[in-house]
Design a protein around this motif. Structure first.
Motif, PDB file in Angstrom:
ATOM      1  N   LEU A 187     -15.793  30.675  -9.537  1.00  0.00           N
ATOM      2  CA  LEU A 187     -14.456  30.217  -8.931  1.00  0.00           C
ATOM      3  C   LEU A 187     -13.731  29.787 -10.208  1.00  0.00           C
ATOM      4  O   LEU A 187     -12.525  29.912 -10.230  1.00  0.00           O
ATOM      5  N   GLU A 188     -14.313  29.027 -11.106  1.00  0.00           N
ATOM      6  CA  GLU A 188     -13.671  28.684 -12.510  1.00  0.00           C
ATOM      7  C   GLU A 188     -12.973  30.003 -12.992  1.00  0.00           C
ATOM      8  O   GLU A 188     -11.853  29.554 -13.499  1.00  0.00           O
ATOM      9  N   ALA A 234     -13.921  23.407   0.777  1.00  0.00           N
ATOM     10  CA  ALA A 234     -13.179  22.131   0.071  1.00  0.00           C
ATOM     11  C   ALA A 234     -13.470  20.948   1.223  1.00  0.00           C
ATOM     12  O   ALA A 234     -13.703  19.803   0.477  1.00  0.00           O
ATOM     13  N   ALA A 235     -13.766  20.838   2.167  1.00  0.00           N
ATOM     14  CA  ALA A 235     -13.971  19.693   3.159  1.00  0.00           C
ATOM     15  C   ALA A 235     -15.377  19.350   2.727  1.00  0.00           C
ATOM     16  O   ALA A 235     -15.568  18.008   2.900  1.00  0.00           O
ATOM     17  N   GLU A 276     -15.992  19.602  -6.005  1.00  0.00           N
ATOM     18  CA  GLU A 276     -15.682  20.200  -7.025  1.00  0.00           C
ATOM     19  C   GLU A 276     -14.713  21.361  -6.418  1.00  0.00           C
ATOM     20  O   GLU A 276     -13.695  21.848  -7.228  1.00  0.00           O
ATOM     21  N   VAL A 277     -15.053  22.179  -5.491  1.00  0.00           N
ATOM     22  CA  VAL A 277     -14.176  23.121  -4.704  1.00  0.00           C
ATOM     23  C   VAL A 277     -12.912  22.698  -4.566  1.00  0.00           C
ATOM     24  O   VAL A 277     -11.749  23.240  -4.979  1.00  0.00           O
ATOM     25  N   ALA A 278     -12.844  21.522  -3.909  1.00  0.00           N
ATOM     26  CA  ALA A 278     -11.286  20.884  -3.551  1.00  0.00           C
ATOM     27  C   ALA A 278     -10.525  20.602  -5.031  1.00  0.00           C
ATOM     28  O   ALA A 278      -9.398  20.784  -4.915  1.00  0.00           O
ATOM     29  N   GLY A 279     -11.252  19.982  -5.704  1.00  0.00           N
ATOM     30  CA  GLY A 279     -10.761  19.726  -7.012  1.00  0.00           C
ATOM     31  C   GLY A 279     -10.196  20.739  -7.889  1.00  0.00           C
ATOM     32  O   GLY A 279      -8.855  20.636  -8.429  1.00  0.00           O
ATOM     33  N   ARG A 280     -11.132  21.739  -7.761  1.00  0.00           N
ATOM     34  CA  ARG A 280     -10.542  23.167  -8.615  1.00  0.00           C
ATOM     35  C   ARG A 280      -9.429  23.698  -7.955  1.00  0.00           C
ATOM     36  O   ARG A 280      -8.416  24.286  -8.528  1.00  0.00           O
ATOM     37  N   ALA A 322      -8.297  31.097  -1.942  1.00  0.00           N
ATOM     38  CA  ALA A 322      -8.013  30.695  -0.365  1.00  0.00           C
ATOM     39  C   ALA A 322      -9.164  30.735   0.440  1.00  0.00           C
ATOM     40  O   ALA A 322      -9.355  29.793   1.031  1.00  0.00           O
ATOM     41  N   LYS A 323     -10.087  31.850   0.086  1.00  0.00           N
ATOM     42  CA  LYS A 323     -11.261  31.700   1.061  1.00  0.00           C
ATOM     43  C   LYS A 323     -12.004  30.761   0.539  1.00  0.00           C
ATOM     44  O   LYS A 323     -12.827  30.090   1.561  1.00  0.00           O
ATOM     45  N   SER A 324     -12.391  30.443  -0.660  1.00  0.00           N
ATOM     46  CA  SER A 324     -13.190  29.366  -0.987  1.00  0.00           C
ATOM     47  C   SER A 324     -12.552  28.015  -0.497  1.00  0.00           C
ATOM     48  O   SER A 324     -13.705  26.961  -0.262  1.00  0.00           O
TER      49      SER A 324
END
Length: 196
Positions: A59-60, A115-116, A120-124, A108-110
Motif C-alpha cells: 500500500l505504501e 480503514a475502520a 495504519e491503513v486509515a493513516g496512509r 480506495a479498495k483498501s
C-alpha cells in the motif's frame, strides 16, 4: 551471517500488489502470495514480515507511486493549470477498459476494507488524500493566477471538492456507470470550481 537474498524485492512487491489488488487483504491467502511471488513462507515472512506488514509495504508503494504520478501530471506553468485540470477529469471519464471488468483503485479498495479496523491503513489513506488535495489546490491557485478560475474562490475548499468528485468518479467507474454519467459529473465539478 545472514544469506543474501536471491530474489528481486521490487518484483515480489509487484506480484504481491496484484494479489492484494485482485483479492483484497482478507481474501488474499498465504498460498496465493507464495504462488504469485514464487517465494516460500519462510522467505516471504523473513523478508517482509507477516501478511499485514507485506500489505502495508504494498500500500505504501502504491500510494507513493499514485501521488508521484499525479504530481508529474499536474506539473507545469500557471498558464496551463486549467488545461491540466480538464485533462485530469477527462482521463477519469475514459478510465478503465470498457470491454473488461472495472478495477478499483487499490487505495480506495483498501480504505473501504480496512480503514475502520487498521489505523495504519486509515493513516496512509489520509496522508495520500491530503497530498492529492495539496496538488489540486496548487493547480487551482495556478488557474486563478492565469485568470481561468475566479480569484475569490477558496482554493483549498475547491481542491477538496475536486478530490471528492474524483474519488466518486472512481466508484462510478468501478460500478460500470455509463461514460455519459462520468462526463456530466466531470463537467459539473469543473463548472462548480469556476473553471472557464
Amino acid at each position: 551471517m545472514a544469506r543474501p537474498r536471491k530474489f528481486d524485492e521490487q518484483q515480489v512487491l509487484r506480484s504481491a500488489t496484484e494479489v492484494f489488488w485482485t483479492s483484497g487483504f482478507a481474501a488474499a491467502s498465504l498460498d496465493d502470495l507464495m504462488r504469485a511471488t514464487g517465494l516460500g513462507k519462510g522467505s516471504l515472512y523473513g523478508a517482509f514480515g507477516d501478511k499485514q506488514a507485506l500489505f502495508l509495504r504494498v500500500l505504501e508503494g502504491y500510494c507513493a507511486d499514485a501521488a508521484a504520478s499525479l504530481r508529474d501530471r499536474l506539473h507545469g506553468p500557471d498558464s496551463s493549470s486549467a488545461a491540466r485540470l480538464r485533462a485530469l477529469f477527462d482521463a477519469m471519464v475514459t478510465a478503465g477498459d470498457p470491454s473488461g471488468p472495472p478495477r478499483a483503485c487499490l487505495l480506495a479498495k483498501s480504505t473501504a476494507e480496512l480503514a475502520a479496523t487498521h489505523p495504519e491503513v486509515a493513516g496512509r489513506a489520509r496522508q495520500t488524500f491530503t497530498a492529492i488535495a495539496d496538488l489540486l489546490e496548487a493547480e487551482v491557485r495556478g488557474a486563478q493566477a492565469a485568470g481561468d478560475i475566479p480569484a475569490d474562490r477558496d482554493a483549498r475548499r475547491t481542491a477538496h471538492h475536486l478530490l471528492a468528485v474524483l474519488r466518486g468518479m472512481e466508484a462510478l467507474t468501478e460500478a460500470g456507470m455509463d461514460r455519459s454519467v462520468l462526463r456530466d459529473t466531470a463537467d459539473t465539478a469543473l463548472a462548480a470550481a469556476g473553471l472557464r
